[in-house]
Design an enzyme around this catalytic site. Structure first.
Site, PDB file in Angstrom:
ATOM      1  N   GLU A 130      27.062  37.927 -84.105  1.00 43.72           N
ATOM      2  CA  GLU A 130      25.830  37.077 -83.949  1.00 43.72           C
ATOM      3  C   GLU A 130      25.349  36.329 -84.965  1.00 43.72           C
ATOM      4  O   GLU A 130      25.169  35.038 -84.707  1.00 43.72           O
ATOM      5  CB  GLU A 130      24.662  37.757 -83.417  1.00 43.72           C
ATOM      6  CG  GLU A 130      25.151  38.487 -82.142  1.00 43.72           C
ATOM      7  CD  GLU A 130      23.931  39.560 -81.687  1.00 43.72           C
ATOM      8  OE1 GLU A 130      24.243  40.397 -80.588  1.00 43.72           O
ATOM      9  OE2 GLU A 130      23.153  40.042 -82.636  1.00 43.72           O
ATOM     10  N   GLU A 140      33.735  45.068 -84.031  1.00 43.10           N
ATOM     11  CA  GLU A 140      33.057  44.976 -82.780  1.00 43.10           C
ATOM     12  C   GLU A 140      33.577  43.600 -81.938  1.00 43.10           C
ATOM     13  O   GLU A 140      33.521  42.650 -82.393  1.00 43.10           O
ATOM     14  CB  GLU A 140      31.416  44.532 -83.040  1.00 43.10           C
ATOM     15  CG  GLU A 140      30.811  45.646 -83.776  1.00 43.10           C
ATOM     16  CD  GLU A 140      29.270  45.188 -83.629  1.00 43.10           C
ATOM     17  OE1 GLU A 140      28.336  45.961 -83.065  1.00 43.10           O
ATOM     18  OE2 GLU A 140      28.907  44.215 -83.940  1.00 43.10           O
ATOM     19  N   SER A 180      28.857  47.823 -76.904  1.00 38.41           N
ATOM     20  CA  SER A 180      28.533  48.520 -75.619  1.00 38.41           C
ATOM     21  C   SER A 180      28.802  50.095 -75.592  1.00 38.41           C
ATOM     22  O   SER A 180      29.126  50.588 -74.718  1.00 38.41           O
ATOM     23  CB  SER A 180      29.252  48.064 -74.303  1.00 38.41           C
ATOM     24  OG  SER A 180      28.975  46.668 -74.236  1.00 38.41           O
ATOM     25  N   LYS A 237      18.214  44.850 -83.858  1.00 39.81           N
ATOM     26  CA  LYS A 237      18.334  43.452 -83.807  1.00 39.81           C
ATOM     27  C   LYS A 237      16.832  42.968 -83.839  1.00 39.81           C
ATOM     28  O   LYS A 237      15.979  43.175 -84.651  1.00 39.81           O
ATOM     29  CB  LYS A 237      18.947  43.087 -82.542  1.00 39.81           C
ATOM     30  CG  LYS A 237      20.489  43.427 -82.314  1.00 39.81           C
ATOM     31  CD  LYS A 237      21.201  42.830 -81.486  1.00 39.81           C
ATOM     32  CE  LYS A 237      22.866  43.555 -81.343  1.00 39.81           C
ATOM     33  NZ  LYS A 237      23.491  42.897 -80.648  1.00 39.81           N
ATOM     34  N   HIS A 297      27.826  40.396 -88.765  1.00 40.89           N
ATOM     35  CA  HIS A 297      27.721  40.569 -87.447  1.00 40.89           C
ATOM     36  C   HIS A 297      28.217  39.279 -86.847  1.00 40.89           C
ATOM     37  O   HIS A 297      27.935  38.218 -87.228  1.00 40.89           O
ATOM     38  CB  HIS A 297      26.438  40.971 -87.093  1.00 40.89           C
ATOM     39  CG  HIS A 297      26.220  41.596 -85.743  1.00 40.89           C
ATOM     40  ND1 HIS A 297      26.244  40.924 -84.571  1.00 40.89           N
ATOM     41  CD2 HIS A 297      26.248  42.630 -85.475  1.00 40.89           C
ATOM     42  CE1 HIS A 297      26.095  41.584 -83.482  1.00 40.89           C
ATOM     43  NE2 HIS A 297      26.287  42.839 -83.933  1.00 40.89           N
ATOM     44  N   ASN A 341      21.441  49.414 -84.758  1.00 39.93           N
ATOM     45  CA  ASN A 341      21.215  47.977 -85.072  1.00 39.93           C
ATOM     46  C   ASN A 341      20.009  47.527 -83.892  1.00 39.93           C
ATOM     47  O   ASN A 341      20.350  47.323 -82.727  1.00 39.93           O
ATOM     48  CB  ASN A 341      22.200  46.877 -84.907  1.00 39.93           C
ATOM     49  CG  ASN A 341      21.857  45.492 -85.281  1.00 39.93           C
ATOM     50  OD1 ASN A 341      20.784  45.450 -85.557  1.00 39.93           O
ATOM     51  ND2 ASN A 341      22.979  44.468 -84.896  1.00 39.93           N
ATOM     52  N   GLY A 355      26.840  44.066 -75.800  1.00 40.26           N
ATOM     53  CA  GLY A 355      25.620  43.621 -74.879  1.00 40.26           C
ATOM     54  C   GLY A 355      26.191  43.210 -73.524  1.00 40.26           C
ATOM     55  O   GLY A 355      25.578  42.870 -72.777  1.00 40.26           O
TER      56      GLY A 355
END
Length: 247
Positions: free
Chosen positions: A97, A165, A210, A13, A95, A11, A171
């Site tokens: 985010e 996730e 990660s 992003k 996701h 991904n 991250g």
């Protein structure tokens, strides 16, 4: 019951320009002969270029999100139909985010998943708990609830993946322990079997958060882990291939 085919999806992003296609080319060359499927999900404006570049190379191209409508007055949005037309074969949906930053609910993710099916795209539906939810002992409740709420019944018999996730590991450099990953993946598998019967056994459950070359082998060989959804480490061919080759 057939075993899931492993999938490693990168991904990108909101990263990457036309020059970044060189990384995709290197990934495709290095991923030949791996024991699973490999995909890259670039920014939408690179979808067509990357799909043309990787045609016949064995690496799939995916989108990072899609609207729940096929077409309409939704300024700035991109539909699953458009992604498919640009050469995508998969799409990431739900996701964290998107769930956190754009307030996407399970209902919205389910509608987007239906749109992906209409376009012939394979959905990768993301689920995961926050740090607060994990500390409160609610990780399994939250994740399995998201699985039930985000996966419409129409997925039965269709190819799709679930990506676990943990929000607190994305991250941050933090990674759950192998037993913690296995516990959640087993709970997701049980839920998939409950929802889809035997087909639930063939759905790959990816881990994301990660993932890097140094921990990929341990994660990818954990129970019920059927691949990885990779963020930052997918931007550089050397790092991404280090994960891909850990399959």
């Amino acid at each position: 019951m057939s075993a899931p085919t492993p999938l490693i999806a990168g991904n990108w992003k909101m990263n990457g320009l036309s020059a970044s296609l060189d990384e995709a080319r290197t990934i495709a060359e290095g991923a030949k002969g791996v024991a699973g499927r490999v995909a890259i999900c670039p920014p939408a404006i690179l979808t067509y270029q990357m799909s043309q570049l990787l045609k016949g190379a064995g690496v799939l191209v995916g989108g990072q999100d899609a609207h729940w409508e096929d077409f309409g007055a939704f300024t700035g949005d991109i539909s699953a139909q458009m992604l498919a037309d640009a050469g995508a074969s998969l799409v990431i949906l739900g996701h964290s985010e998107r769930r956190a930053g754009y307030h996407e609910t399970d209902e919205v993710v389910a509608k987007k998943t239906l749109a992906a099916l209409r376009a012939g795209l394979e959905p990768i539906v993301c689920v995961g708990e926050s740090l607060e939810e994990r500390k409160a002992g609610r990780a399994l409740e939250v994740v399995t609830g998201q699985v039930r709420g985000s996966l419409p019944a129409e997925l039965a018999g269709k190819p799709f993946a679930v990506a676990y996730e943990p929000v607190w590991a994305i991250g941050t450099g933090l990674t759950p322990s192998t037993p913690e990953i296995e516990e959640v993946h087993r709970a997701v598998r049980t839920t998939l079997l409950d929802l889809f019967g035997d087909h639930g056994a063939a759905v790959p459950i990816l881990y994301g958060g990660s993932v890097k070359p140094s921990n990929a082998e341990e994660i990818l060989h954990a129970a019920e882990v059927g691949g990885a959804l990779v963020g930052g480490a997918s931007l550089k061919a050397a790092d991404f291939l280090g994960i891909v080759k850990a399959l």
